[in-house]
Design a protein around this motif. Structure first.
Motif, mmCIF file in Angstrom:
data_model
loop_
_atom_site.group_PDB
_atom_site.id
_atom_site.type_symbol
_atom_site.label_atom_id
_atom_site.label_comp_id
_atom_site.label_asym_id
_atom_site.label_seq_id
_atom_site.Cartn_x
_atom_site.Cartn_y
_atom_site.Cartn_z
ATOM 1 N N LEU A 1 -10.708 8.754 6.322
ATOM 2 C CA LEU A 1 -11.006 7.292 6.316
ATOM 3 C C LEU A 1 -10.444 6.657 7.650
ATOM 4 O O LEU A 1 -9.643 7.176 8.240
ATOM 5 C CB LEU A 1 -10.261 6.932 5.087
ATOM 6 C CG LEU A 1 -10.736 7.197 3.688
ATOM 7 C CD1 LEU A 1 -9.832 6.870 2.705
ATOM 8 C CD2 LEU A 1 -12.172 6.574 3.638
ATOM 9 N N PRO A 2 -11.133 5.698 7.865
ATOM 10 C CA PRO A 2 -10.616 5.206 9.121
ATOM 11 C C PRO A 2 -9.340 4.213 8.853
ATOM 12 O O PRO A 2 -8.901 4.123 7.692
ATOM 13 C CB PRO A 2 -11.605 4.083 9.556
ATOM 14 C CG PRO A 2 -12.470 3.739 8.272
ATOM 15 C CD PRO A 2 -12.483 5.138 7.372
ATOM 16 N N ASP A 3 -8.621 3.853 9.908
ATOM 17 C CA ASP A 3 -7.588 3.031 9.617
ATOM 18 C C ASP A 3 -7.916 1.441 9.006
ATOM 19 O O ASP A 3 -8.738 0.995 9.426
ATOM 20 C CB ASP A 3 -6.543 2.739 10.753
ATOM 21 C CG ASP A 3 -5.721 3.812 11.113
ATOM 22 O OD1 ASP A 3 -5.367 4.790 10.262
ATOM 23 O OD2 ASP A 3 -5.948 4.035 12.656
ATOM 24 N N LEU A 4 -7.489 1.272 7.658
ATOM 25 C CA LEU A 4 -7.893 0.130 7.234
ATOM 26 C C LEU A 4 -6.807 -0.639 6.614
ATOM 27 O O LEU A 4 -5.718 -0.203 6.144
ATOM 28 C CB LEU A 4 -8.683 0.554 5.952
ATOM 29 C CG LEU A 4 -9.940 1.189 6.285
ATOM 30 C CD1 LEU A 4 -10.758 1.672 4.919
ATOM 31 C CD2 LEU A 4 -11.109 0.437 6.868
ATOM 32 N N PRO A 5 -7.005 -2.240 6.658
ATOM 33 C CA PRO A 5 -5.992 -2.950 6.143
ATOM 34 C C PRO A 5 -5.549 -2.830 4.652
ATOM 35 O O PRO A 5 -6.321 -2.744 3.755
ATOM 36 C CB PRO A 5 -6.614 -4.230 6.132
ATOM 37 C CG PRO A 5 -7.810 -4.204 6.288
ATOM 38 C CD PRO A 5 -8.215 -2.883 6.963
ATOM 39 N N GLY A 6 -4.355 -2.574 4.194
ATOM 40 C CA GLY A 6 -4.044 -2.312 2.994
ATOM 41 C C GLY A 6 -3.991 -0.895 2.528
ATOM 42 O O GLY A 6 -3.669 -0.570 1.194
ATOM 43 N N LEU A 7 -4.480 0.139 3.508
ATOM 44 C CA LEU A 7 -4.474 1.543 3.000
ATOM 45 C C LEU A 7 -3.467 2.453 3.469
ATOM 46 O O LEU A 7 -3.118 2.396 4.710
ATOM 47 C CB LEU A 7 -6.064 2.065 3.534
ATOM 48 C CG LEU A 7 -6.106 3.428 3.617
ATOM 49 C CD1 LEU A 7 -6.394 3.868 1.834
ATOM 50 C CD2 LEU A 7 -7.577 4.025 4.086
ATOM 51 N N LEU A 8 -2.776 2.991 2.476
ATOM 52 C CA LEU A 8 -1.903 3.892 2.981
ATOM 53 C C LEU A 8 -2.756 5.393 2.889
ATOM 54 O O LEU A 8 -3.265 5.822 2.033
ATOM 55 C CB LEU A 8 -0.703 4.145 1.897
ATOM 56 C CG LEU A 8 0.099 2.721 1.992
ATOM 57 C CD1 LEU A 8 0.908 2.886 0.693
ATOM 58 C CD2 LEU A 8 0.745 2.508 3.274
ATOM 59 N N LYS A 9 -2.559 6.222 4.012
ATOM 60 C CA LYS A 9 -3.140 7.411 4.165
ATOM 61 C C LYS A 9 -1.909 8.614 3.887
ATOM 62 O O LYS A 9 -0.904 8.873 4.468
ATOM 63 C CB LYS A 9 -3.634 7.721 5.702
ATOM 64 C CG LYS A 9 -4.684 6.681 6.145
ATOM 65 C CD LYS A 9 -5.364 7.076 7.433
ATOM 66 C CE LYS A 9 -6.408 6.336 7.673
ATOM 67 N NZ LYS A 9 -7.053 6.886 9.119
ATOM 68 N N ARG A 10 -2.193 9.125 2.563
ATOM 69 C CA ARG A 10 -1.471 9.890 2.334
ATOM 70 C C ARG A 10 -2.116 11.336 1.702
ATOM 71 O O ARG A 10 -1.819 11.871 0.478
ATOM 72 C CB ARG A 10 -0.304 9.381 0.854
ATOM 73 C CG ARG A 10 0.585 8.254 1.478
ATOM 74 C CD ARG A 10 1.710 8.669 2.314
ATOM 75 N NE ARG A 10 2.601 7.600 2.556
ATOM 76 C CZ ARG A 10 2.606 6.871 3.530
ATOM 77 N NH1 ARG A 10 1.549 6.759 4.390
ATOM 78 N NH2 ARG A 10 3.489 5.720 3.813
ATOM 79 N N LYS A 11 -3.070 11.674 2.268
ATOM 80 C CA LYS A 11 -3.962 12.583 1.692
ATOM 81 C C LYS A 11 -3.285 14.058 1.540
ATOM 82 O O LYS A 11 -2.732 14.563 2.430
ATOM 83 C CB LYS A 11 -5.215 12.874 2.846
ATOM 84 C CG LYS A 11 -6.502 13.478 2.016
ATOM 85 C CD LYS A 11 -7.394 13.796 3.034
ATOM 86 C CE LYS A 11 -8.054 12.698 3.702
ATOM 87 N NZ LYS A 11 -8.809 11.990 3.169
ATOM 88 N N VAL A 12 -3.164 14.361 0.388
ATOM 89 C CA VAL A 12 -2.588 15.928 -0.191
ATOM 90 C C VAL A 12 -3.560 16.920 0.466
ATOM 91 O O VAL A 12 -3.242 17.991 0.862
ATOM 92 C CB VAL A 12 -2.080 15.923 -1.408
ATOM 93 C CG1 VAL A 12 -1.609 17.268 -1.728
ATOM 94 C CG2 VAL A 12 -0.933 14.854 -1.582
ATOM 95 N N ALA A 13 -5.048 16.707 -0.012
ATOM 96 C CA ALA A 13 -6.018 17.665 0.344
ATOM 97 C C ALA A 13 -7.148 16.861 0.130
ATOM 98 O O ALA A 13 -7.417 15.741 -0.262
ATOM 99 C CB ALA A 13 -6.073 18.697 -0.933
ATOM 100 N N TYR A 14 -8.176 17.376 0.775
ATOM 101 C CA TYR A 14 -9.578 16.981 0.857
ATOM 102 C C TYR A 14 -10.378 17.053 -0.416
ATOM 103 O O TYR A 14 -11.323 17.956 -0.654
ATOM 104 C CB TYR A 14 -10.386 17.452 2.006
ATOM 105 C CG TYR A 14 -10.038 17.113 3.263
ATOM 106 C CD1 TYR A 14 -10.769 15.830 3.783
ATOM 107 C CD2 TYR A 14 -8.894 17.794 4.146
ATOM 108 C CE1 TYR A 14 -10.072 15.397 5.050
ATOM 109 C CE2 TYR A 14 -8.684 17.253 5.366
ATOM 110 C CZ TYR A 14 -9.084 16.142 6.006
ATOM 111 O OH TYR A 14 -8.710 15.703 7.155
ATOM 112 N N GLY A 15 -9.885 16.471 -1.377
ATOM 113 C CA GLY A 15 -10.294 16.659 -2.927
ATOM 114 C C GLY A 15 -9.704 17.789 -3.542
ATOM 115 O O GLY A 15 -9.238 18.639 -2.839
#
Lengths: 339, 339
Positions: free
Chosen positions: B107-121
């Motif tokens: 995902l792009p950097d987005l307002p209000g989005l925390l990027k805490r991806k553990v895996a791609y699904g």
């Protein structure tokens, strides 16, 4: 109902970024508003809640946990802004209007209070007709007049509420008369009756039905013989709201009794009602089934005043905002259903 | 729970101008808040709604009416303010926080989005474990970290919401594993499955249960084998909210699956949950019964995102205002009960 307006709103709802119908009652509400008013609603709706007060001769039978003087005392509390309905009306951005249709004592001039007293309370329904046909008609007319005034001043959603010590008793009697169900099956504890007073309440209602022999096919007969002045006023309010194509948010048990009377007088007005909550009073569910309405809120409330109706209005505002503020699939670049 | 604080709030509630207990769940809510936080709540509460997103390998089995690319598309819609949850969060005065715990694309950097991806699904639960134990633990920890951050920044009420195409399938699998009930009895149509896709969904869940043999007494085992990354994140959020003595408003079916996992990991956390609505998904009622929770709203909603939770938060604000703004019997000069 305006089916073209419903179609337009349905089409917009189906283009919003959500599975079709997935917002359930929020979608039903805006479709109903479109059908009733003939146009797409916009938020916030101008909302007026009408609280009608009246006293009940049957209170002399000991059918309430509270003394009758609480009716005027609570009207003062409403005028001073200290009751539950005041707090919730402020929370919901709803104008509150008080109407004395039949409090048993003279009230002072109070802000927001309309004095439209038809009588100083009803007669005791356990001993004879609660109201004459003329009194019942006059109280209906009070409600019609109040609704028409509200609509003239721009109200887009009306709410029903009431105050009247003892008024679950006439409401239960009305339900028993209209449904034919045994009193014991539909009676409840109102503001919180103990077992002893509950028996007094059942006996008073059964006696009232036996003495008055209301004709279940004649809404005015049921209303006059068993009803209350605030119940009649609310029935008139509902009828006039429907006639003016303004939706009416129905509160709990007593308001639903008024709605059942209104529906008996003119079945079409049911399409203009929105049910707010399911009250703790057991007969309320039966009334909503008779009206073909489904409640949104199940909060085990049993206060009256319109506390459920005003909470329900916040959900209507939410529904209207959904319709107007959500992005469409096209605007948001979101893929639609595979099916 | 702080029983002294509960006692103080109960005593105030009983002095307000209404029959004791007559506001039902509105009274229960402020009592719960007092017990959880140890003090009398004041309005408006600072409310944060956390929407966690993740993708699901099982979507390859055709278990959703929508293609998986809708998950990231909807995250963009959330960031742009165009989804139902945005409208309702604004309506309710709730801060919205987005968390990517496991969306299958970057995902792009987005307002209000925390990027805490553990895996791609997740992997496909119909073919093997959806997650490793380590992945499930990492996603739980994301939720714990997010909750702790929210609490540090002053949140007094947390909400749970989710986005993840296909995620009623793992939620149903979790419920089947924990309850032992047959899949066919608790499965629903999610975002609106037709009969054919519903059969695919049932088969995928039944296969997943057979292949994975989750241990119903081991919450982490059930979560890893059948769960989703956003479900794990929400379970962590609920556990951490409870640990920090902050109440958590539970949304619909998927959030309730997370709540069931949290309750299995630590049964005490149920006392910190507030149920918002009853969704159209048939298994939701079963989950709420397992959790001992009763929903306030019955709106036939089935959208997720936390739309029910955020509406529920407006009722919490109403409850807190009732506690703080109503007059007492003494202040208003209203007579108390005769009984």
């Amino acid at each position: 109902l305006d089916h073209e307006a419903i179609g337009r709103v349905q089409s917009r709802l189906d283009n919003l970024t959500k599975p079709p119908g997935s917002l359930g009652v929020l979608e039903d509400i805006v479709l109903a508003l479109a059908g009733i008013t003939g146009r797409q609603p916009s938020a916030p709706l101008r909302k007026t809640h009408i609280l009608m007060a009246g006293d009940h001769g049957v209170a002399a039978c000991g059918v309430s946990a509270y003394p009758p003087e609480v009716t005027p005392q609570m009207v003062l509390n409403f005028a001073n802004g200290g009751a539950a309905i005041n707090v919730l009306a402020r929370h919901a951005g709803v104008e509150l209007l008080l109407v004395d249709v039949g409090v048993a004592s003279d009230l002072p001039d109070l802000p927001g209070l309309l004095k439209r007293k038809v009588a100083y309370g009803t007669a005791n329904l356990a001993e004879g007709p609660a109201l004459t046909r003329e009194q019942a008609t006059a109280a209906l007319e009070v409600g019609i007049e109040v609704a028409n005034d509200c609509v003239r001043r721009g109200a887009e959603l009306l709410g029903t509420g009431e105050m009247g010590i003892g008024n679950t008793t006439p409401s239960t009697a009305i339900l028993a008369a209209l449904s034919g169900k045994p009193v014991r099956e539909i009676v409840g504890r109102g503001t919180g009756l103990d077992d002893q007073r509950l028996e007094l309440k059942i006996k008073a209602i059964e006696k009232g039905l036996k003495i008055n022999r209301p004709d279940p096919e004649d809404g005015l007969d049921v209303l006059a013989k068993l009803g209350g002045l605030e119940i009649a006023g609310l029935a008139g309010l509902i009828l006039a709201g429907a006639a003016a194509r303004v939706p009416v948010m129905i509160d709990g048990f007593i308001s639903a009794a008024a709605a059942c009377i209104a529906a008996k007088l003119n079945p079409q007005c049911r399409q203009y009602m929105i049910a707010s909550h399911l009250s703790e009073e057991p007969g309320h569910r039966v009334m909503l089934e008779m009206l073909g309405l489904r409640p949104m809120l199940t909060m085990r409330m049993r206060l009256g005043e319109g506390t459920g109706a005003v909470l329900g209005m916040t959900l209507v505002d939410a529904a209207v905002k959904i319709l107007n503020e959500m992005a469409t699939f096209g605007e948001a670049g979101v893929a639609e259903s595979l099916q």
